[in-house]
Design a protein around this motif. Structure first.
Motif, PDB file in Angstrom:
ATOM      1  N   PHE A  34       0.924  -1.157  -0.050  1.00 55.19           N
ATOM      2  CA  PHE A  34       0.103   0.025   0.054  1.00 55.19           C
ATOM      3  C   PHE A  34       0.596   1.107   0.108  1.00 55.19           C
ATOM      4  CE2 PHE A  34       0.371  -1.637   4.279  1.00 55.19           C
ATOM      5  CZ  PHE A  34       1.203  -0.429   5.083  1.00 55.19           C
ATOM      6  N   LYS A  35       0.498   2.554  -0.357  1.00 55.03           N
ATOM      7  CA  LYS A  35       1.004   3.660  -0.540  1.00 55.03           C
ATOM      8  C   LYS A  35       0.531   4.679   0.694  1.00 55.03           C
ATOM      9  CE  LYS A  35       1.487   7.833  -3.064  1.00 55.03           C
ATOM     10  NZ  LYS A  35       0.849   8.515  -4.411  1.00 55.03           N
ATOM     11  N   SER A  37      -0.144   8.022   2.358  1.00 55.03           N
ATOM     12  CA  SER A  37      -0.173   9.062   1.994  1.00 55.03           C
ATOM     13  C   SER A  37      -0.218  10.128   3.074  1.00 55.03           C
ATOM     14  CB  SER A  37      -1.751   9.030   1.326  1.00 55.03           C
ATOM     15  OG  SER A  37      -2.665   8.665   2.253  1.00 55.03           O
ATOM     16  N   ASN A 176      -8.094   7.533   6.829  1.00 53.88           N
ATOM     17  CA  ASN A 176      -8.384   8.305   5.784  1.00 53.88           C
ATOM     18  C   ASN A 176      -7.183   8.198   4.656  1.00 53.88           C
ATOM     19  OD1 ASN A 176      -6.481   9.413   7.195  1.00 53.88           O
ATOM     20  ND2 ASN A 176      -7.558  11.780   7.159  1.00 53.88           N
ATOM     21  N   SER A 177      -6.651   7.147   5.004  1.00 52.54           N
ATOM     22  CA  SER A 177      -5.393   6.877   3.901  1.00 52.54           C
ATOM     23  C   SER A 177      -5.530   5.511   3.335  1.00 52.54           C
ATOM     24  CB  SER A 177      -4.008   6.823   4.968  1.00 52.54           C
ATOM     25  OG  SER A 177      -4.022   5.663   5.721  1.00 52.54           O
ATOM     26  N   GLN A 178      -4.543   4.895   2.488  1.00 53.69           N
ATOM     27  CA  GLN A 178      -4.803   3.958   1.725  1.00 53.69           C
ATOM     28  C   GLN A 178      -4.291   2.978   2.443  1.00 53.69           C
ATOM     29  OE1 GLN A 178      -3.250   4.419  -2.167  1.00 53.69           O
ATOM     30  NE2 GLN A 178      -3.961   6.755  -2.380  1.00 53.69           N
TER      31      GLN A 178
END
Length: 416
Positions: A34-35, A37, A176-178
């Motif tokens: 995953f990235k 952010s 709220n992130s990836q």
């Protein structure tokens, strides 16, 4: 070459070796990574990081901690965890630096230990490392921290419960992130702590976790299915925890599943109507009216339940004495009750009613009877509310407006 330069050069080589070992030992996933952010740098040049360690004079302590966490025995790992707790509290740059040197995976592994002190030290170290950096939290999830969460909190001491609650709250901020978060691991732990005899502060942390998770609509199904609603309603009735619990309910009620569960709950709408009377908790009043608006919208069954529970009397009080937002919402609800059998409203502006058939005696009689009952209900509630306002107006010399309203017995004087 001076002795200091030799020491730093030797430390640089050792730390570089430890970093390579960390990369080698780090688990490789076949799935796509995953990235993160959080707008942090993805990765500094490792040699630059290691030089920083030496320049900041941390080569000795940091070298020993990294070495002990990777290769030390159990006692040495505990000492290393204590050092990391101390260093991580100093500043954000050191927390990021230690994560780059690979201290998170071995600490996550320690969380699964059956030794209470060792597990507690690891959790405390992770809490410190997570402070202020999304990247470190993401690394914890990637290292499998969720699989290390305890399933039975009954065997844990209160301090350990509090530490786990802190860690889970910190990880939940990744909502709220990836970064994928497995709610099936977090929610049962949170519910168990809420239903235990844990301290008030610990339960506050758990309510914060539920609120973070509820901000993502995709999480509503899991949250509702884990009896979160019952706990939220219970804590919403406690003034110290009402705002956070109600805010979470407000996020869930806009979903179809969340609304359905609230509609069938035995504590609704009585609990929410009671909260509307809390003049010293204006935020709780506002959210409570909001939730009732969602439930009443296009549901004659829910409006009937609210009317029988005495909501009109309370709405009149809020419409006169509440905050600007609370008054606006209360007046809107009052309008719905007033026009219950008279006005056909738009699809997004309130309750929907079917059009009466012109010339039908039966429908005409039903409409007249419904109108008469509604008028009596509003009038009775008005009298009760005006008595309350009169008592308050007499105690307040400057409340001439309320005294004027109290002298009128006509429902036409209402602001709606």
């Amino acid at each position: 070459m001076s002795d200091q330069s030799s020491t730093c050069f030797s430390s640089h080589k050792k730390l570089k070796f430890f970093a390579k070992i960390r990369r080698f030992m780090q688990p490789r996933s076949s799935e796509k990574q995953f990235k993160v952010s959080d707008q942090e740098p993805i990765k500094e040049n490792e040699s630059v990081i290691l030089v920083k360690v030496v320049e900041e004079g941390g080569c000795g302590a940091l070298q020993r901690s990294v070495k002990s966490l990777h290769f030390g025995n159990l006692e040495e790992k505990e000492v290393a965890a204590k050092d990391i707790i101390r260093v991580a509290r100093e500043d954000l740059s050191r927390r990021k630096l230690m994560a780059e040197l690979g201290v998170i995976p071995p600490l996550v592994a320690m969380v699964g230990s059956e030794v209470v002190t060792r597990r507690s030290l690891a959790v405390r170290a992770l809490v410190e490392l997570a402070n202020g950096t999304y990247r470190n939290k993401a690394l914890m999830v990637e290292s499998g921290i969720l699989s290390k969460l305890p399933e039975n909190i009954g065997v844990l001491e209160e301090q350990t419960r509090h530490e786990f609650a802190q860690l889970v709250l910190s990880i939940s901020s990744l909502h709220n992130s990836q970064v994928p978060i497995n709610l099936s691991k977090i929610v049962p732990l949170v519910i168990s702590i809420l239903e235990s005899d844990s301290t008030f502060e610990t339960k506050q942390l758990c309510l914060g976790t539920l609120y973070n998770l509820s901000t993502m609509l995709n999480n509503a199904g899991t949250l509702v299915s884990n009896e979160v609603i019952n706990n939220l309603l219970r804590f919403s009735s406690v003034k110290e925890t009402s705002e956070k619990a109600l805010a979470t309910l407000g996020n869930l009620v806009v979903t179809l599943m969340g609304k359905k569960v609230l509609e069938s709950n035995l504590l609704v709408p009585e609990n929410l109507i009671e909260i509307m009377t809390w003049e010293d908790k204006p935020k709780s009043q506002e959210i409570s009216v909001y939730i009732l608006m969602i439930l009443a919208h296009q549901s004659s069954v829910q409006r009937l339940k609210m009317a029988e529970a005495g909501i009109v009397h309370v709405l009149l009080q809020v419409s006169l004495l509440g905050t600007t937002l609370a008054r606006k919402r209360a007046l809107k609800l009052l309008q719905w009750f007033k026009d219950e059998r008279q006005t056909r409203m738009g699809p997004h502006s309130g309750p929907q009613t079917r059009r009466l058939s012109i010339g039908s005696p039966t429908n005409h009689n039903e409409a007249s009877e419904g109108k008469r009952l509604m008028k009596n209900m509003v009038r009775q509630s008005l009298y009760k509310n005006l008595e309350t306002i009169t008592r308050r107006a007499n105690a307040d010399e400057g409340s001439s407006k309320l005294k004027f309203l109290a002298t009128s017995s006509s429902s036409k004087s209402l602001p709606y």
